[in-house]
Design a protein around this motif. Structure first.
Motif, PDB file in Angstrom:
ATOM      1  N   UNK A   1      56.287  67.664 -36.563  1.00 57.30           N
ATOM      2  CA  UNK A   1      57.196  66.260 -36.735  1.00 57.30           C
ATOM      3  C   UNK A   1      56.819  65.814 -37.861  1.00 57.30           C
ATOM      4  N   UNK A   2      58.070  65.397 -39.098  1.00 52.98           N
ATOM      5  CA  UNK A   2      57.283  64.855 -40.212  1.00 52.98           C
ATOM      6  C   UNK A   2      58.654  63.421 -39.930  1.00 52.98           C
ATOM      7  N   UNK A   3      57.889  62.130 -40.592  1.00 55.57           N
ATOM      8  CA  UNK A   3      59.000  61.169 -40.127  1.00 55.57           C
ATOM      9  C   UNK A   3      58.658  59.669 -41.707  1.00 55.57           C
ATOM     10  N   UNK A   4      59.446  60.304 -42.187  1.00 50.32           N
ATOM     11  CA  UNK A   4      59.806  59.233 -43.179  1.00 50.32           C
ATOM     12  C   UNK A   4      60.530  58.544 -43.134  1.00 50.32           C
ATOM     13  N   UNK A   5      59.668  57.196 -44.022  1.00 47.41           N
ATOM     14  CA  UNK A   5      60.785  56.087 -44.546  1.00 47.41           C
ATOM     15  C   UNK A   5      60.179  54.993 -45.123  1.00 47.41           C
ATOM     16  N   UNK A   6      60.671  54.147 -45.543  1.00 46.98           N
ATOM     17  CA  UNK A   6      60.175  52.916 -46.339  1.00 46.98           C
ATOM     18  C   UNK A   6      59.306  52.166 -45.527  1.00 46.98           C
ATOM     19  N   UNK A   7      59.052  51.890 -44.024  1.00 45.02           N
ATOM     20  CA  UNK A   7      58.623  51.219 -43.535  1.00 45.02           C
ATOM     21  C   UNK A   7      58.102  49.565 -43.883  1.00 45.02           C
ATOM     22  N   UNK A   8      59.237  49.524 -44.760  1.00 45.04           N
ATOM     23  CA  UNK A   8      58.844  48.208 -45.178  1.00 45.04           C
ATOM     24  C   UNK A   8      59.935  47.007 -44.399  1.00 45.04           C
ATOM     25  N   UNK A   9      58.959  46.174 -42.649  1.00 50.28           N
ATOM     26  CA  UNK A   9      58.195  46.826 -42.398  1.00 50.28           C
ATOM     27  C   UNK A   9      58.604  47.604 -41.191  1.00 50.28           C
ATOM     28  N   UNK A  10      56.990  48.776 -41.121  1.00 50.53           N
ATOM     29  CA  UNK A  10      56.786  49.157 -38.963  1.00 50.53           C
ATOM     30  C   UNK A  10      57.451  48.445 -38.010  1.00 50.53           C
TER      31      UNK A  10
END
Length: 375
Positions: free
Chosen positions: A4-13
């Protein structure tokens, strides 16, 4: 293998990012889940952002100890705008024998048609969509997607708390507790590095009562979370929200008001918007006229309000701590259309003042007449 590929800014996580990732891993039977912070997110310009190295480190801290989950710096090293089709192509080449899944939320599925090279993404991966509160709405969206792209998707159920990275940023900006939303290790990283913190606003809290500060926090969160909808800069929304009531309890002899001259014939409940703009400029150093105007007209409104002015006016009326007859209905309208909400809110305000025999400030009347004619 299933990857699985899970992308995002995670700004923050935050905690819900973790919960969604783990729900996807379990539901899809993934052998490996790759979490990828973006370098620059295509759809998130204008947000306050931590540096890439901090977002990467926060992801590593958040997912430490979760077997089968790894954090990749691929997009950060590649630089530029982080287009998903490039990332999916990269991992397809890296793991050609794997079943690849690209994990997105139901809201992202709705906007998938506007993404760069959506067909290329679907050549490389199967979309895995997180179904949250609106299961029926997701069914409709999936049907529309399959009709358009002739591709199957998979979905997995997860219903969690309403948490956003924007909320965490807004709270961190004013030194409020974020422990309910992020793991302790991430909290320590944010607080220790003063990520998102706006020290120039640190003195506002001492000018307010505890109750009024709680209201200000609510306005700040609501304004920040809706800044993109209003097409305004997130940090401008935070500045205006935090400062909107900064002069509410200052007496005329307060040193912060030295040199302040109030416009003539202003009703007492409205004065603090003008004095607030003065204090924001002369005590807190705000020079942006758009931010000052959002403070200056947050109680009365005015004709032809800017997006930031509308946002602060409505956030002041509708933040989560407000509890008056009709507020829930106004919040529902706000979700659909800010201009419609402004029109209804102003009409209610005028009707209420009439029924109480109160003074109607001309700016408020003109604000209603303008939006009634133009929207």
């Amino acid at each position: 293998m299933k990857t699985g590929v899970y992308g995002g800014a995670f700004n923050p996580v935050h905690k819900e990012h973790i919960n969604i990732a783990l729900a996807a891993k379990a539901a899809l039977g993934l052998d490996r889940l790759i979490v990828i912070p973006t370098y620059i997110s295509p759809h998130k310009s204008g947000d306050m952002s931590a540096k890439g190295k901090d977002r990467l480190e926060m992801c590593r801290l958040a997912f430490a100890g979760h077997a089968g989950v790894e954090v990749s710096d691929y997009e950060l090293k590649r630089g530029g705008i982080s287009y998903s089709y490039v990332t999916c192509r990269h991992f397809k080449k890296l793991y050609p024998e794997d079943e690849l899944y690209f994990i997105i939320g139901a809201d992202s599925l709705q906007g998938f048609y506007s993404w760069r090279e959506p067909e290329e993404i679907l050549k490389c991966v199967t979309l895995a969509v997180c179904a949250r509160e609106d299961a029926e709405g997701l069914k409709s969206d999936l049907k529309k997607f399959q009709t358009r792209f002739k591709r199957e998707t998979v979905s997995f159920d997860y219903v969690g708390k309403a948490v956003s990275s924007t909320r965490v940023r807004a709270l961190a900006a004013i030194g409020e507790d974020i422990s309910a939303y992020v793991p302790n290790a991430v909290k320590r990283h944010i607080c220790g590095g003063k990520l998102y913190y706006l020290p120039e606003l640190a003195g506002v809290k001492k000018l307010l009562t505890e109750e009024r500060w709680s209201h200000t926090v609510g306005v700040t969160v609501m304004a920040a979370e809706n800044s993109r909808r209003a097409r305004v800069c997130e940090i401008d929304a935070i500045y205006a929200a935090v400062l909107h009531d900064c002069a509410k309890y200052l007496g005329a002899d307060a040193p912060e008001l030295t040199g302040f001259k109030c416009p003539q014939n202003v009703p007492p409940p409205v004065v603090h918007q003008f004095s607030g703009a003065y204090v924001a400029e002369h005590t807190f150093g705000i020079r942006d006229e758009g931010v000052l105007n959002a403070i200056r007209y947050h109680t009365s409104g005015r004709e032809n309000m800017s997006g930031l002015e509308k946002l602060i006016f409505l956030s002041d009326l509708l933040e989560a701590g407000r509890d008056y007859d009709g507020v829930d209905g106004l919040r529902e309208i706000f979700k659909r259309d800010m201009d419609e909400c402004l029109k209804v809110a102003l009409e209610r305000q005028l009707n209420r003042l009439k029924s109480l025999g109160g003074e109607i400030y001309p700016l408020t009347r003109r604000a209603y007449e303008y939006i009634k004619e133009n929207y």
